[in-house]
Enzyme design. Structure first.
Site: not given
Length: 370
Positions: A175, A173, A170
């Site tokens: 993060y 977004h 990931h």
């Protein structure tokens, strides 16, 4: 009626054959008490695998850095109890003929101190800066950043042991990885800072270390986004040339697939270059890297996800343009989020031509979806 056969063609990624082009997008649900996924989580994913979803990417599951999560009900990808739960998830998905990848996650500065599985743990960041550029934490040392890199590799190694078919990192977004990409939050002067391609070093090292951990036969997916939760209007790359330079270190590190998150899949990424109907983020990413891409962003629904956080719904929308672009080879796979969350049989209904049976998304029912 739209010919959707392109959605149901197999694709092979690093020797792993995915039965079709439909991906279940990762969606956080916080249904894993103390970070341990139970039988309900296994059932949730197996139900969708049984209904023609080709590849399931799990909800974000956090690495073993103790400050990685803001919610004790978000699943962990470390610790014997959590890993045992994930082994059952993978087994049950495989029993239904599906393929599955864990999404390996660290929330970075999106995690507030005093929260998560280890409330006493410090929060990790690139430079201790908020998205407004305010210093609130000490900047980590190069050695501490390297352990952040290794935390992803440790999770990747566990995924292989548990029998997962691929991994997704990931990097989107707002993060941790995305915070390294973002100049407002990354003011480092070592190898992890500098220009946008240099700020991609953190992600590139994660990909390289994960490759060592998973070996040569397991596909590695990286999810990235231009937008951030902290600011929807942000773009890392403003031109195709900047996008190519940004992604080059990650491509060189050995990533197999780029999962290109945008809020609205129908929007052109660089309309000044190829018009309002031009390539979207996944289309441009494939063009400048040559790698397979996954497109995602409110597919099958009429509005983007932002309203869902307020309990708003969204009407179902046709798939014509998404399928047409897939047929043209602009991207390779299509990730479905809220539509598949609402309706476990979404892919099966599309395959069988039962589009009238597809459901609108009811944001108010989010907490009860299974």
């Amino acid at each position: 009626m739209t010919d959707v056969s392109a959605l149901f063609q197999p694709i092979t990624l690093r020797g792993v054959t995915i039965p079709n082009r439909i991906v279940m997008a990762p969606m956080t649900r916080s249904f894993s008490p103390n970070g341990v996924p139970g039988q309900n989580v296994a059932d949730y994913y197996a139900r969708r695998a049984a209904a023609d979803v080709g590849l399931i990417v799990t909800e974000g599951t956090v690495v073993d850095r103790k400050g990685a999560s803001n919610d004790a009900n978000v699943p962990r990808f470390h610790g014997a109890d959590a890993l045992e739960g994930w082994a059952k998830v993978a087994k049950d998905v495989h029993a239904q003929g599906g393929k599955i990848a864990p999404q390996i996650w660290h929330q970075g500065m999106m995690r507030k101190p005093g929260t998560g599985h280890y409330p006493e743990a410090p929060t990790d960041s690139p430079s201790g800066l908020t998205h407004a550029g305010k210093a609130v934490l000490p900047a980590p040392t190069t050695e501490e950043v390297w352990d952040m890199v290794q935390s992803y590799a440790r999770a990747a190694a566990e995924a292989v042991k548990l029998g997962f078919d691929a991994i997704e990192i990931h990097g989107a977004h707002g993060y941790l990885i995305d915070e390294f990409f973002w100049d407002v939050m990354n003011a480092r002067t070592d190898r992890y800072g500098g220009s946008l391609p240099q700020r991609a070093t953190f992600a590139a090292e994660i990909v390289a270390e994960c490759r060592k951990a998973v070996g040569p036969t397991v596909p590695i997916i990286l999810r990235f986004s231009q937008w951030k939760q902290q600011d929807y209007t942000i773009k890392l790359a403003h031109t195709p040339q900047e996008l190519e330079a940004f992604l080059a270190p990650i491509v060189a590190a050995g990533v197999d697939v780029l999962h290109c998150s945008q809020r609205r899949v129908w929007e052109a990424e660089f309309p000044d270059v190829d018009g309002e109907k031009g390539l979207n983020c996944a289309g441009w990413t494939k063009k400048v890297t040559g790698l397979p891409t996954i497109t995602v962003g409110s597919i099958g629904l009429s509005s983007d996800f932002a309203g869902s956080f307020r309990g708003e719904g969204s009407a179902k929308a046709p798939l014509d343009d998404v399928v047409r672009r897939l047929e043209k080879g602009e991207y390779d796979m299509v990730a479905i989020g809220r539509a598949l969350l609402q309706d476990p049989e979404w892919a099966k209904k599309v395959k069988e031509g039962r589009t009238d049976d597809l459901m609108d998304y009811d944001g108010k029912a989010l907490a009860t979806l299974y």
